[in-house]
Scaffold this motif. Structure first.
Motif, PDB file in Angstrom:
ATOM      1  N   PRO A   1     -11.062  12.152  -2.800  1.00  0.00           N
ATOM      2  CA  PRO A   1      -9.636  12.151  -3.113  1.00  0.00           C
ATOM      3  C   PRO A   1      -8.828  11.067  -2.392  1.00  0.00           C
ATOM      4  N   GLY A   2      -9.464  10.161  -1.670  1.00  0.00           N
ATOM      5  CA  GLY A   2      -8.715   9.054  -1.083  1.00  0.00           C
ATOM      6  C   GLY A   2      -8.268   8.096  -2.179  1.00  0.00           C
ATOM      7  N   ARG A   3      -8.880   8.202  -3.321  1.00  0.00           N
ATOM      8  CA  ARG A   3      -8.593   7.319  -4.452  1.00  0.00           C
ATOM      9  C   ARG A   3      -8.160   8.149  -5.653  1.00  0.00           C
ATOM     10  N   ASP A   4      -7.853   7.436  -6.735  1.00  0.00           N
ATOM     11  CA  ASP A   4      -7.324   8.068  -7.942  1.00  0.00           C
ATOM     12  C   ASP A   4      -8.354   7.908  -9.064  1.00  0.00           C
TER      13      ASP A   4
ATOM     14  N   GLU B   1      -2.366   3.606  -4.203  1.00  0.00           N
ATOM     15  CA  GLU B   1      -3.372   4.494  -4.763  1.00  0.00           C
ATOM     16  C   GLU B   1      -3.674   5.643  -3.828  1.00  0.00           C
ATOM     17  N   THR B   2      -3.677   6.837  -4.411  1.00  0.00           N
ATOM     18  CA  THR B   2      -4.183   8.025  -3.739  1.00  0.00           C
ATOM     19  C   THR B   2      -4.526   8.998  -4.847  1.00  0.00           C
ATOM     20  N   PHE B   3      -5.008  10.172  -4.519  1.00  0.00           N
ATOM     21  CA  PHE B   3      -5.344  11.115  -5.579  1.00  0.00           C
ATOM     22  C   PHE B   3      -4.077  11.448  -6.373  1.00  0.00           C
ATOM     23  N   GLN B   4      -4.127  11.303  -7.686  1.00  0.00           N
ATOM     24  CA  GLN B   4      -2.954  11.474  -8.558  1.00  0.00           C
ATOM     25  C   GLN B   4      -1.778  10.646  -8.017  1.00  0.00           C
ATOM     26  N   THR B   5      -1.965   9.359  -8.054  1.00  0.00           N
ATOM     27  CA  THR B   5      -1.076   8.418  -7.377  1.00  0.00           C
ATOM     28  C   THR B   5       0.415   8.673  -7.617  1.00  0.00           C
ATOM     29  N   LEU B   6       0.846   8.605  -8.861  1.00  0.00           N
ATOM     30  CA  LEU B   6       2.299   8.666  -9.087  1.00  0.00           C
ATOM     31  C   LEU B   6       2.888  10.048  -8.834  1.00  0.00           C
TER      32      LEU B   6
ATOM     33  N   ARG C   1      -9.143  16.394 -17.256  1.00  0.00           N
ATOM     34  CA  ARG C   1      -8.110  15.689 -18.026  1.00  0.00           C
ATOM     35  C   ARG C   1      -8.585  14.294 -18.419  1.00  0.00           C
TER      36      ARG C   1
ATOM     37  N   TYR D   1      -8.022  -5.835 -12.707  1.00  0.00           N
ATOM     38  CA  TYR D   1      -8.069  -5.348 -14.081  1.00  0.00           C
ATOM     39  C   TYR D   1      -6.704  -4.734 -14.368  1.00  0.00           C
TER      40      TYR D   1
ATOM     41  N   PHE E   1      -0.945  -1.850  -5.850  1.00  0.00           N
ATOM     42  CA  PHE E   1      -1.826  -1.548  -4.710  1.00  0.00           C
ATOM     43  C   PHE E   1      -1.724  -0.083  -4.256  1.00  0.00           C
TER      44      PHE E   1
ATOM     45  N   GLN F   1      -9.623  -2.358  -4.059  1.00  0.00           N
ATOM     46  CA  GLN F   1      -8.720  -2.328  -5.209  1.00  0.00           C
ATOM     47  C   GLN F   1      -9.488  -2.793  -6.450  1.00  0.00           C
ATOM     48  N   PRO F   2      -8.910  -2.564  -7.636  1.00  0.00           N
ATOM     49  CA  PRO F   2      -9.659  -2.905  -8.863  1.00  0.00           C
ATOM     50  C   PRO F   2      -9.662  -4.403  -9.184  1.00  0.00           C
TER      51      PRO F   2
ATOM     52  N   MET G   1      -3.412   3.213 -16.466  1.00  0.00           N
ATOM     53  CA  MET G   1      -3.894   4.592 -16.352  1.00  0.00           C
ATOM     54  C   MET G   1      -3.190   5.361 -15.239  1.00  0.00           C
ATOM     55  N   LYS G   2      -2.806   4.667 -14.179  1.00  0.00           N
ATOM     56  CA  LYS G   2      -2.009   5.331 -13.130  1.00  0.00           C
ATOM     57  C   LYS G   2      -0.673   5.787 -13.717  1.00  0.00           C
TER      58      LYS G   2
ATOM     59  N   SER H   1      -7.959   7.938 -12.154  1.00  0.00           N
ATOM     60  CA  SER H   1      -7.517   7.118 -13.291  1.00  0.00           C
ATOM     61  C   SER H   1      -7.654   5.630 -12.968  1.00  0.00           C
ATOM     62  N   CYS H   2      -7.289   5.260 -11.760  1.00  0.00           N
ATOM     63  CA  CYS H   2      -7.397   3.861 -11.355  1.00  0.00           C
ATOM     64  C   CYS H   2      -8.866   3.435 -11.315  1.00  0.00           C
TER      65      CYS H   2
ATOM     66  N   TYR I   1       0.842  -1.193   0.000  1.00  0.00           N
ATOM     67  CA  TYR I   1       0.000   0.000   0.000  1.00  0.00           C
ATOM     68  C   TYR I   1       0.884   1.252   0.000  1.00  0.00           C
TER      69      TYR I   1
ATOM     70  N   GLY J   1      -0.673   8.861 -15.781  1.00  0.00           N
ATOM     71  CA  GLY J   1      -0.718  10.104 -15.014  1.00  0.00           C
ATOM     72  C   GLY J   1       0.611  10.839 -14.963  1.00  0.00           C
TER      73      GLY J   1
ATOM     74  N   ARG K   1      -6.039  -2.378 -16.748  1.00  0.00           N
ATOM     75  CA  ARG K   1      -6.143  -0.981 -17.180  1.00  0.00           C
ATOM     76  C   ARG K   1      -5.867   0.048 -16.060  1.00  0.00           C
ATOM     77  N   PRO K   2      -6.319  -0.177 -14.817  1.00  0.00           N
ATOM     78  CA  PRO K   2      -6.052   0.819 -13.775  1.00  0.00           C
ATOM     79  C   PRO K   2      -4.560   1.120 -13.610  1.00  0.00           C
TER      80      PRO K   2
END
Ligand code: ZN
Lengths: 259, 251
Positions: free
Chosen positions: B216-219, A189-194, B31, A216, A187, B191-192, A222-223, B221-222, A167, A226, A218-219
């Protein structure tokens, strides 16, 4: 081309995967924009002898040039030495401490890592495969403790140690407290992860991993997208780190570099 | 992700407690082609009446400020006195422009104390988005499982309920709500994990599934990736990503 360091093949009792064979996995990854991938066998986790799942995986992977099989060992079983010694194309060795019920400070683990250290073979630690909150109530398996990994990694600084399925907070702690631990992004993940993660740790310690077919695919892609505007970091996380860690090992060098 | 398709995110929390600015969140949504966010607000656990009011004030302020991008839901704590709770619905929905109600973990969905709220929502024709999770560990007192949401859906068939967190509710959760056509589910949570979106489409039909991110705890794009990566048809995907929410929210 993206290199995926976290994929697997096999069965899992609590999920029904749509991707069940090596050709299907290779096709699926290609269709999602991924090239080479490290693959482990899921059947090494619950089935008593990991050698059985490894053998199936290596057979299945033979005809798929983009799939790079990684054997799983259980250091508490006597056959781990044979598995490591037999690994003609050994890119890395994976361990699954929580499902195989041992702590990283046991002498078994030290013996294994000493052997890996001699050849500078990367050690992959599977921290978890599921979200602990959603596990089957009679099979609660906690994640591998960060402190245990930190201690092991610091005892063997020459062994590249790659933690799968950490995490966000775990990943930051693992990277900050060691010199030789990298993580995959599946695993995290947060807002705008990278962009957020890279404010705290260098891109050289993060690798693209999708955790397909549990997740999946794709997530993860997509991360990574970013940070597309940061060309160097995109390349580092998407491919270069994997090539640096695994590309020049074993007999299949071309695989991770090939486009 | 830049085509003209409408994407509505039914599950977001603004303003971000982490300090990420609303402007950053809105530009990241743009975006990725997300056209509208349903803001459920941000509040502390077991919020007092004053905290509920101030969270809802903030949601109304944000919605007034970004009417083209934000739709707001009012947060309620059902432990509060009934007069206050119903008063808050009329203040925020009838007079404040909010379009739904958000309930979290303060009272379990099986508790009849929720029923006056559900009835008010039915007569105003607005949905209730209710937290839910099938938890093995870490359950909060009062937290609802999908079976609890199903109980609520059966008790109040005229109220539209959106059960939060598809992946965390799991296949079992989908089966729990399947008999109740007034119960929908959002795609956020955990998680996905693969297969769950396809399974929900098969059991519930695509019309009862709504895209939600829980940022905003999540993304974004994910979260978007799990819908775009699912093996479902283009029409099902478009229903999940926006068409269903547009209909439900009467946009
Ligand atoms: Zn939420």
């Amino acid at each position: 081309m993206i290199v995926d360091i976290n994929t697997s093949l096999g069965r899992w009792p609590f999920q029904r995967f749509s991707i069940r064979t090596a050709p299907a996995l290779a096709r699926h990854l290609r269709a999602t924009g991924i090239g080479p991938a490290l693959v482990t066998s899921l059947d090494t986790i619950l089935f008593p002898d990991p050698a059985v799942g490894n053998a199936e995986l290596f057979r299945a992977g033979k005809r798929q040039p983009t799939l790079v099989p990684v054997p799983t060992v259980n250091p508490t079983l006597s056959n781990w030495r044979a598995i490591v010694a037999d690994g003609v194309d050994l890119k890395a060795v994976r361990i699954v401490p929580n499902y195989h019920e041992y702590r990283l400070d046991t002498p078994f683990v030290r013996q294994l890592v000493e052997v890996l250290a001699a050849e500078v073979t990367p050690l992959i630690i599977q921290m978890r495969v599921e979200d602990e909150r959603n596990q089957y109530p009679l099979m609660k398996v906690p994640g591998v403790p960060v402190a245990d990994i930190v201690e092991l990694a610091n005892a063997f600084p020459q062994v590249p140690t790659i933690c799968l399925c950490a995490y966000f907070g775990e990943a930051v702690e693992l990277i900050r407290k060691t010199e030789n631990v990298c993580v995959d992004l599946s695993f995290i993940e947060t807002f705008q992860t990278l962009p957020t993660l890279l404010e705290q740790v260098p891109a050289t310690r993060v690798l693209f991993g999708s955790h397909t077919p549990f997740f999946y695919t794709r997530p993860a892609v997509m991360k990574l997208e970013g940070i597309r505007p940061l060309a160097e970091e995109y390349e580092t996380i998407g491919q270069a780190n994997a090539v640096r860690l695994f590309g020049n090992r074993g007999g299949r060098n071309a695989r991770l570099n090939e486009q | 992700m830049t085509d003209e398709r409408m994407i509505i995110d039914i599950h977001t929390h603004l303003p971000a407690k982490s300090g990420v600015s609303t402007a950053t969140i809105l530009s990241e949504a743009r975006r990725l082609g997300i056209t509208r966010l349903v803001n459920l607000g941000a509040w502390p656990l077991n919020a007092t009446p004053e905290q509920v009011q101030s969270a809802n004030d903030e949601t109304m302020r944000l919605v007034r400020r970004h009417p083209d991008t934000l739709t707001g839901f009012a947060f309620l704590n059902p432990n509060h006195e009934k007069g206050f709770v119903l008063g808050e619905i009329s203040r925020c929905v009838e007079n404040g422009g909010l379009r739904g109600i958000k309930l979290e973990v303060e009272r379990n969905a099986r508790d009849p104390r929720l029923d006056p709220i559900m009835d008010a929502c039915a007569s105003l024709d607005i949905p209730v988005l209710h937290h839910s999770w099938n938890k093995t560990v870490g359950k909060v007192l009062g937290e609802s499982s999908p079976a609890g949401i199903a109980h609520l859906g059966a008790r109040r068939p005229r109220t539209i309920i959106v059960m939060a967190h598809l992946t965390a509710c799991g296949m079992r959760g989908i089966l729990d709500i399947e008999p109740y056509p007034n119960v929908y589910v959002d795609t956020s949570g955990s998680q996905p994990f693969s297969g769950i979106v396809e399974y929900a489409v098969k059991r519930l039909g695509p019309e009862r599934i709504l895209f939600g991110s829980d940022i905003p705890g999540r993304d974004f794009s994910c979260q978007l990736g799990r819908v775009l990566g699912a093996g479902i048809g283009a029409r099902d995907r478009d229903l999940i990503l926006g068409i269903n929410a547009e209909r439900l929210l009467q946009l």
